[in-house]
Write a protein that holds these residues in place. Structure first.
Motif, PDB file in Angstrom:
ATOM      1  N   THR A  13       0.838  -1.189   0.000  1.00 49.67           N
ATOM      2  CA  THR A  13       0.000   0.000   0.000  1.00 49.67           C
ATOM      3  C   THR A  13       0.878   1.246   0.000  1.00 49.67           C
ATOM      4  O   THR A  13       1.935   1.263   0.637  1.00 49.67           O
ATOM      5  CB  THR A  13      -0.909   0.025   1.241  1.00 49.67           C
ATOM      6  N   TYR A  15       0.670   4.124   1.470  1.00 53.43           N
ATOM      7  CA  TYR A  15       0.890   4.820   2.734  1.00 53.43           C
ATOM      8  C   TYR A  15       1.784   4.028   3.685  1.00 53.43           C
ATOM      9  O   TYR A  15       2.220   4.561   4.705  1.00 53.43           O
ATOM     10  CB  TYR A  15      -0.447   5.155   3.407  1.00 53.43           C
ATOM     11  N   ARG A  16       2.054   2.753   3.371  1.00 51.37           N
ATOM     12  CA  ARG A  16       2.966   1.971   4.213  1.00 51.37           C
ATOM     13  C   ARG A  16       4.422   2.084   3.737  1.00 51.37           C
ATOM     14  O   ARG A  16       5.348   1.770   4.479  1.00 51.37           O
ATOM     15  CB  ARG A  16       2.560   0.499   4.221  1.00 51.37           C
ATOM     16  N   THR A  39      -1.861  -6.583  -4.550  1.00 53.32           N
ATOM     17  CA  THR A  39      -2.952  -5.634  -4.366  1.00 53.32           C
ATOM     18  C   THR A  39      -4.226  -6.410  -4.122  1.00 53.32           C
ATOM     19  O   THR A  39      -4.238  -7.640  -4.177  1.00 53.32           O
ATOM     20  CB  THR A  39      -3.111  -4.719  -5.596  1.00 53.32           C
ATOM     21  N   GLU A  40      -5.322  -5.705  -3.823  1.00 51.99           N
ATOM     22  CA  GLU A  40      -6.633  -6.321  -3.689  1.00 51.99           C
ATOM     23  C   GLU A  40      -7.583  -5.604  -4.635  1.00 51.99           C
ATOM     24  O   GLU A  40      -7.381  -4.439  -4.978  1.00 51.99           O
ATOM     25  CB  GLU A  40      -7.125  -6.233  -2.228  1.00 51.99           C
ATOM     26  N   THR A  43      -8.803  -1.960  -4.364  1.00 50.04           N
ATOM     27  CA  THR A  43      -7.843  -0.862  -4.356  1.00 50.04           C
ATOM     28  C   THR A  43      -7.623  -0.326  -5.771  1.00 50.04           C
ATOM     29  O   THR A  43      -7.591  -1.083  -6.738  1.00 50.04           O
ATOM     30  CB  THR A  43      -6.489  -1.307  -3.774  1.00 50.04           C
ATOM     31  N   TRP A  45      -5.253   2.502  -6.073  1.00 48.33           N
ATOM     32  CA  TRP A  45      -4.129   3.413  -5.976  1.00 48.33           C
ATOM     33  C   TRP A  45      -2.955   2.985  -6.846  1.00 48.33           C
ATOM     34  O   TRP A  45      -2.770   1.807  -7.156  1.00 48.33           O
ATOM     35  CB  TRP A  45      -3.674   3.558  -4.532  1.00 48.33           C
ATOM     36  N   ILE A  47       1.122   2.642  -7.244  1.00 50.98           N
ATOM     37  CA  ILE A  47       2.301   2.430  -6.411  1.00 50.98           C
ATOM     38  C   ILE A  47       3.525   2.963  -7.151  1.00 50.98           C
ATOM     39  O   ILE A  47       3.811   2.539  -8.268  1.00 50.98           O
ATOM     40  CB  ILE A  47       2.517   0.937  -6.079  1.00 50.98           C
ATOM     41  N   LYS A 266      -3.238   9.705  -4.306  1.00 48.49           N
ATOM     42  CA  LYS A 266      -2.650  10.474  -3.213  1.00 48.49           C
ATOM     43  C   LYS A 266      -2.266  11.880  -3.647  1.00 48.49           C
ATOM     44  O   LYS A 266      -2.551  12.858  -2.925  1.00 48.49           O
ATOM     45  CB  LYS A 266      -1.415   9.741  -2.692  1.00 48.49           C
ATOM     46  N   THR A 404      -5.413  -3.477   7.003  1.00 52.90           N
ATOM     47  CA  THR A 404      -4.261  -2.603   6.838  1.00 52.90           C
ATOM     48  C   THR A 404      -4.531  -1.560   5.765  1.00 52.90           C
ATOM     49  O   THR A 404      -3.763  -0.642   5.590  1.00 52.90           O
ATOM     50  CB  THR A 404      -3.001  -3.396   6.463  1.00 52.90           C
ATOM     51  N   SER A 405      -5.599  -1.742   5.046  1.00 56.91           N
ATOM     52  CA  SER A 405      -6.017  -0.724   4.084  1.00 56.91           C
ATOM     53  C   SER A 405      -7.139   0.065   4.714  1.00 56.91           C
ATOM     54  O   SER A 405      -8.304  -0.270   4.593  1.00 56.91           O
ATOM     55  CB  SER A 405      -6.493  -1.381   2.785  1.00 56.91           C
ATOM     56  N   PRO A 408      -9.526   2.290   1.625  1.00 57.01           N
ATOM     57  CA  PRO A 408      -9.632   1.998   0.203  1.00 57.01           C
ATOM     58  C   PRO A 408     -10.797   2.757  -0.393  1.00 57.01           C
ATOM     59  O   PRO A 408     -11.879   2.734   0.178  1.00 57.01           O
ATOM     60  CB  PRO A 408      -9.857   0.486   0.146  1.00 57.01           C
TER      61      PRO A 408
END
Length: 409
Positions: A13, A15-16, A39-40, A43, A45, A47, A266, A404-405, A408
């Motif tokens: 992710t 943000y991690r 990824t899932e 999502t 976003w 990277i 982002k 952890t997301s 999303p």
């Protein structure tokens, strides 16, 4: 003493990345991230792999979405063998529902490796505290060598299951706060900003996140409907299955000045944070809520649901925001009205809110929680919340993985 550390996480992710980079830079030894999926499906976003400075490996596997509980179950078979080859001294697991997490836990026990649990769950967000699943959670939490908690509420959850206070390392879950502070500041300082802001109502609310029932977005629209004030508008940044029904609700109730902007990456978010006067995080169930971090780093007065872990750690009532119950629409409407009527002094302290938030909740302090847990250094007692957490829920629904997301879209 130099150590090899393996972090097992569900996916990569954006943000991690700053957090893992900081841990990698600071650790005395090696740090590698093992990802159960790249990824899932929910999502969207992008990277930027050029930002990544840590070593990582993505496993092949089967990924099943459990739509009722809004989480993915990852089925990977190669984690145990990969850990055998890497031979870490310390392993960090992000939850306990996925097969890869169980392989990591068993590996640590068989080969006497230090095992650290990263916990996002709270007594409010967790769906199952008792029964068979509750006993399994208690066994794992009491068996690991240390825990890293997403703030005070997550620390209280660990204590509920019997974790020793000295083994709990509190690290406030966060994003790259400085990024949002600086980008929003630059945006507001741009000569074209005032002209763009004039296109919107005098008071502008902002929501960022998925458009799903759990997020409570309809409650915000109901509060707007109750206010019936053309001088107050709302920007919704995000997408999801509830989008069409929310638009129909606006049309049926003739709610104006609602702007559906869709999902944004982002780098697009600072524009919306710069425009907004009030941020609303309205979830009925949320382990943390990283958008609250982003909003505070942007200096925005924030209404945060009392069911989100972030609010109990980050919100200072009356200074940078306040907690609320998203089910109490009329109370939310009244609070929006109160802030709207006193918006000038709130706008004047935007810079102070941003500076304070960045100084107290940043990547550095979060990375230190990881490093203290890895090194076995006591961090002190786990802080207790000043806000009432309510009673522990008795639902028998399976909890699934600790998300952890957080946001999303």
């Amino acid at each position: 003493m130099s150590k090899k550390v393996a972090m097992v996480a569900n996916m990569l992710t954006p943000y991690r990345i700053p957090l893992y980079n900081r841990v990698n830079e600071s650790i005395d030894g090696e740090f590698k991230v093992f990802l159960l999926a790249e990824t899932e499906k929910h999502t969207k976003w992008d990277i930027d792999r050029a930002e990544i400075t840590f070593s990582y490996k993505v496993f092949k596997g089967i990924h099943v979405v459990v739509r009722k509980y809004e989480f993915y179950l990852h089925l990977n078979v190669g984690v145990f063998a990969a850990l055998l080859r890497y031979d870490p001294d310390v392993v960090i697991i992000y939850g306990y529902a996925d097969l890869g997490c169980w392989q990591t836990f068993i590996y640590a026990k068989l080969f006497r490796k230090k095992c650290i649990l990263l916990n996002a769950s709270t007594l409010v967000s967790s769906r199952m505290l008792k029964g068979v699943i509750g006993r399994i959670k208690r066994y794992i939490i009491q068996s690991v060598d240390a825990c890293i908690a997403y703030g005070r509420s997550a620390g209280e959850y660990l204590q509920y299951f019997g974790a020793k206070t000295e083994n709990i390392h509190i690290g406030l879950n966060t994003v790259d706060m400085e990024y949002f502070k600086n980008e929003v500041c630059q945006y507001r300082a741009d000569n074209s900003f005032l002209k763009e802001r004039e296109k919107y109502p005098k008071i502008l609310l902002l929501y960022v996140g998925q458009l799903v029932p759990r997020k409570g977005t309809e409650q915000i629209l109901k509060a707007l409907d109750s206010l019936n004030d053309p001088g107050i508008g709302l920007i919704l940044v995000g997408s999801g299955p509830e989008e069409k029904s929310l638009k129909r609700f606006c049309a049926k109730q003739d709610i104006g000045n609602v702007y559906f902007e869709g999902f944004k990456q982002k780098e697009d978010l600072p524009r919306y944070y710069a425009l907004a006067d009030i941020f609303i995080h309205s979830s009925f169930k949320e382990a943390w809520g990283l958008v609250v971090n982003e909003a505070l780093a942007s200096g925005i007065y924030t209404f945060c649901s009392k069911y989100a872990g972030s609010g109990h750690d980050l919100i200072k009532k009356g200074w940078n925001g306040e907690l609320f119950d998203p089910g109490e629409v009329e109370i939310l409407a009244g609070r929006i009205r109160s802030v709207a009527d006193n918006i000038d002094p709130i706008r004047e302290r935007r810079e102070d809110i941003a500076k304070q938030s960045c100084s107290q909740v940043g990547i550095e302090q979060y990375a230190q929680a990881f490093l203290s847990a890895i090194g076995g250094e006591p961090q002190g007692t786990a802080p207790t919340s000043d806000e009432p957490q309510g009673t522990a829920p008795t639902s028998d629904e399976p909890q699934g993985t600790a998300p952890t997301s957080d946001e999303p879209q």
